[in-house]
Design a protein around this motif. Structure first.
Motif, mmCIF file in Angstrom:
data_model
loop_
_atom_site.group_PDB
_atom_site.id
_atom_site.type_symbol
_atom_site.label_atom_id
_atom_site.label_comp_id
_atom_site.label_asym_id
_atom_site.label_seq_id
_atom_site.Cartn_x
_atom_site.Cartn_y
_atom_site.Cartn_z
ATOM 1 N N VAL A 60 0.835 -1.205 0.000
ATOM 2 C CA VAL A 60 0.000 0.000 0.000
ATOM 3 C C VAL A 60 0.869 1.254 0.000
ATOM 4 O O VAL A 60 0.600 2.223 -0.720
ATOM 5 N N SER A 61 1.935 1.240 0.805
ATOM 6 C CA SER A 61 2.848 2.383 0.855
ATOM 7 C C SER A 61 3.478 2.645 -0.507
ATOM 8 O O SER A 61 3.619 3.795 -0.933
ATOM 9 N N LYS A 62 3.834 1.569 -1.192
ATOM 10 C CA LYS A 62 4.427 1.713 -2.526
ATOM 11 C C LYS A 62 3.435 2.357 -3.495
ATOM 12 O O LYS A 62 3.794 3.256 -4.275
ATOM 13 N N LEU A 63 2.193 1.883 -3.454
ATOM 14 C CA LEU A 63 1.179 2.453 -4.343
ATOM 15 C C LEU A 63 0.965 3.937 -4.049
ATOM 16 O O LEU A 63 0.826 4.757 -4.967
ATOM 17 N N MET A 64 0.942 4.294 -2.768
ATOM 18 C CA MET A 64 0.748 5.705 -2.402
ATOM 19 C C MET A 64 1.948 6.553 -2.819
ATOM 20 O O MET A 64 1.789 7.696 -3.257
ATOM 21 N N ALA A 65 3.149 5.981 -2.700
ATOM 22 C CA ALA A 65 4.338 6.701 -3.161
ATOM 23 C C ALA A 65 4.304 6.865 -4.679
ATOM 24 O O ALA A 65 4.708 7.899 -5.216
ATOM 25 N N ASP A 66 3.806 5.832 -5.381
ATOM 26 C CA ASP A 66 3.645 5.943 -6.833
ATOM 27 C C ASP A 66 2.672 7.071 -7.190
ATOM 28 O O ASP A 66 2.774 7.675 -8.264
ATOM 29 N N ALA A 67 1.730 7.346 -6.284
ATOM 30 C CA ALA A 67 0.775 8.433 -6.508
ATOM 31 C C ALA A 67 1.367 9.798 -6.164
ATOM 32 O O ALA A 67 0.681 10.814 -6.280
ATOM 33 N N GLY A 68 2.639 9.784 -5.729
ATOM 34 C CA GLY A 68 3.322 11.043 -5.456
ATOM 35 C C GLY A 68 3.243 11.511 -4.024
ATOM 36 O O GLY A 68 3.660 12.634 -3.706
ATOM 37 N N LEU A 69 2.716 10.680 -3.120
ATOM 38 C CA LEU A 69 2.519 11.092 -1.731
ATOM 39 C C LEU A 69 3.765 10.856 -0.877
ATOM 40 O O LEU A 69 4.610 10.014 -1.206
#
Length: 641
Positions: free
Chosen positions: A535-544
């Motif tokens: 989940v953290s990776k996906l959120m980082a991919d979203a620029g967060l």
């Protein structure tokens, strides 16, 4: 004086004959085939004695070694025997003292027809891991049985492992026949018992012979003590059996690349050991996993260019085109390449004292490829006595089980039954760097072939640019009560006031939804962190900028999350609070429950916490207030510290 020898000079003629004999011997020796074999079986079946006898009979012992061996034999009190042949192989002091084999001992010998490397494998169950190591490169297995004892548990275990590892040539050596008066009835009964077991595990054929390593019966010459035996001697069989490498030469080309050979700007080749097949200049090849194709321009060895190289040879291959190829790549024939996948069913032999932890990340090494892998809970383990499939949650030392494994990227492979080099792997603990298991790929899972990565036009760079920030994951770790959530909350508030786009994932909050099905066992904790990492990776991919607050007690699991992200985007924040201080706070009353036994698997009490070795940020809460800690973390993240 000048050399005045002529063709009529007797000295010249003798020198010529000696020279020709030496050349002929060297040429004959150079072209001998090599057979690698192991001796295995139960404790005290005579494995070391047999190998010592082979070395002695093949005249591979120097006089000084023989003298020392005779002296050592007297020290250990060999009964009625001038030489204790086992001492030739049992090299460790502990082995000689206990009269057992502990480590795998490799010995070299040769006969007129063939060269041999033999591995003497330990018989004790606790050293099964060493036996697997010796068997991994063997072409043949000599399974010894004490004629007085018959087929034992370890006989079955070693036979099953040999079959599992793919050894096709098996010799059943019924040893110590001299102690049962060379009885054909005893021999036939043991062969019948073993045959029934062998058929049950899939061993299609084996060669049985009555021997005595002690007396030398049927080792190099047929014994008059067993006139009823009409088969070959052990040495005769070893000299004539077909070697696996000769079979591998007929298979398609497979060459794992070990290194890129570039001594200067004018030469670029790819070096490695040919696992199967052959390669010649002009061959059309394909490099995997890239899939790029080219043509072989030349094949080079230390002695220069050659016209052909076959399985078992180490060479450097050059291409006509500049294509992507590096260590870990596999060079194959263009029209018949191996497969690539990232999910497999595998058979695993567990070799570590600590049990398998399903879901934990290990290193998988297959040929020259190294990737991160997680092992699912085993489908079953195998009872080597009954071949029964047993339910299991994990794998303990020496257990054999079938489990699904998932690698973090696709690897080049073939089923182990087809290719030992591209189907066999080892698992390595990421923390200790110790080899914990040997495994064999059975097949790739269908879903790994059906699921493909969908390329998207808007990626993490575009998302980050829109938010005018660099994505990051601030991974807070520490004991319960250390202050992770408090400090993480302050950090998010500070970043929010600075117009940064953030999201805070808190350990307790996540367990209300995403991870509500997980408990607090070691396996569940690992799965908890894996999901949060994804989940953290996906959120980082979203620029967060992602902030997480989890105990995350295991170093290997934190490193697993780190490996998911680009370098420089993972910040391990260690909230370093002594156990006594954290327990004194005990805001939620959890330590009190853990101490009373009401709460099991509680970190710091009855479950371990592995402190970070080199975190990006370390907060000592005994010397720093939450406000000061939050300021330090924000400054470090934004590069102002």
């Amino acid at each position: 004086m000048t050399d005045t020898k002529t063709h009529n000079d007797p000295v010249y003629v003798v020198d010529e004959l000696i020279s020709k004999d030496i050349d002929a011997y060297l040429e004959q020796h150079e072209h001998k085939t090599m057979l690698r074999f192991i001796t295995c079986g139960s404790v005290d079946d005579g494995k070391s004695t047999l190998i010592g006898r082979l070395l002695y009979d093949s005249k591979m012992i120097f006089e000084d070694q023989l003298d020392a061996l005779t002296s050592d034999s007297k020290k250990v009190g060999t009964q009625g025997q001038e030489i204790d042949f086992a001492l030739l192989v049992d090299g460790l002091a502990a082995e000689r003292e206990q009269g057992i084999t502990i480590d795998v001992a490799y010995r070299f010998f040769n006969t007129e027809k063939r060269k041999f490397i033999v591995a003497d494998c330990p018989g004790h169950e606790q050293y099964t891991r060493n036996m697997v190591t010796g068997a991994s490169t063997a072409d043949l297995a000599v399974i010894l049985i004490d004629a007085r004892k018959g087929v034992l548990v370890q006989t079955r275990r070693h036979s099953y492992l040999c079959h599992l590892i793919g050894i096709k040539n098996i010799v059943l050596a019924v040893n110590k026949m001299d102690l049962v008066d060379y009885s054909q009835e005893v021999f036939d009964k043991i062969v019948a018992d073993y045959s029934a077991f062998a058929n049950s595990i899939g061993i299609e054929s084996f060669t049985a012979m009555p021997i005595s390593g002690f007396k030398g019966d049927n080792i190099t010459t047929l014994s008059a003590n067993t006139p009823w035996y009409k088969g070959p001697t052990l040495v005769e069989h070893l000299e004539t059996v077909e070697v696996i490498s000769s079979v591998d030469a007929d298979k398609p080309l497979r060459m794992p690349v070990q290194w890129v050979n570039r001594p200067n700007l004018d030469f670029r080749g790819f070096s490695g050991l040919i696992a199967t097949g052959a390669v010649r200049p002009g061959d059309k090849i394909r490099v995997l996993p890239s899939g790029k194709t080219s043509t072989v321009s030349k094949v080079v060895t230390f002695d220069g260019e050659i016209e052909e190289a076959v399985a078992g040879e180490s060479v450097t291959v050059c291409f006509e085109d500049e294509i992507d190829c590096s260590r870990g790549s596999v060079i194959s024939i263009a029209d018949n390449p191996p497969q690539t996948a990232d999910q497999f069913e595998s058979t695993i032999v567990w070799m570590a004292d600590d049990a398998l932890v399903p879901g934990r990340a290990y290193w998988l090494k297959l040929a020259t490829q190294t990737v991160s892998v997680t092992v699912h809970e085993p489908k079953y383990t195998v009872n080597v006595n009954t071949m029964e499939h047993m339910a299991a949650k994990t794998l303990e030392l020496n257990e054999i089980g079938v489990a699904e494994i998932v690698t973090d990227k696709q690897i080049v492979f073939e089923p182990y039954a087809d290719n030992r080099a591209l189907g066999g792997f080892i698992l390595v603990d990421k923390m200790t760097n110790a080899t914990v298991a040997a495994g064999m790929i059975n097949f790739s899972l269908r879903r790994s072939q059906n699921v493909h990565w969908q390329a998207l036009d808007i990626g993490r760079k575009q998302h980050a640019a829109l938010k005018n920030q660099t994505p990051a994951v601030l991974w807070f770790t520490g004991l319960s009560g250390s202050g992770k959530s408090t400090i993480a909350n302050m950090v998010e508030k500070k970043l929010h006031r600075m117009n940064r786009h953030t999201f805070l994932l808190d350990g307790d909050n996540v367990r209300h939804g995403l991870n509500k099905d997980l408990g607090f066992t070691e396996t569940d904790r690992i799965e908890n962190i894996r999901r949060v990492g994804e989940v953290s990776k996906l959120m980082a991919d979203a620029g967060l900028i992602v902030i997480t607050a989890f105990i995350s007690p295991f170093q290997a699991d934190r490193e697993m999350v780190r490996s998911m992200l680009p370098e420089g985007e993972f910040f391990e924040v260690f909230i370093d609070t002594p156990l006594k201080v954290a327990e004194a706070r005990d805001v939620k009353g959890l330590y009190k429950k853990a101490r009373s036994g009401e709460l099991k698997n509680f970190t710091g009490i009855d479950s371990p916490y592995e402190a970070p070795r080199s975190p990006e940020i370390r907060i000592d809460t005994t010397k720093m207030s939450p406000e000061e800690a939050a300021n330090l973390i924000v400054d470090t993240l934004l590069g102002d510290a």
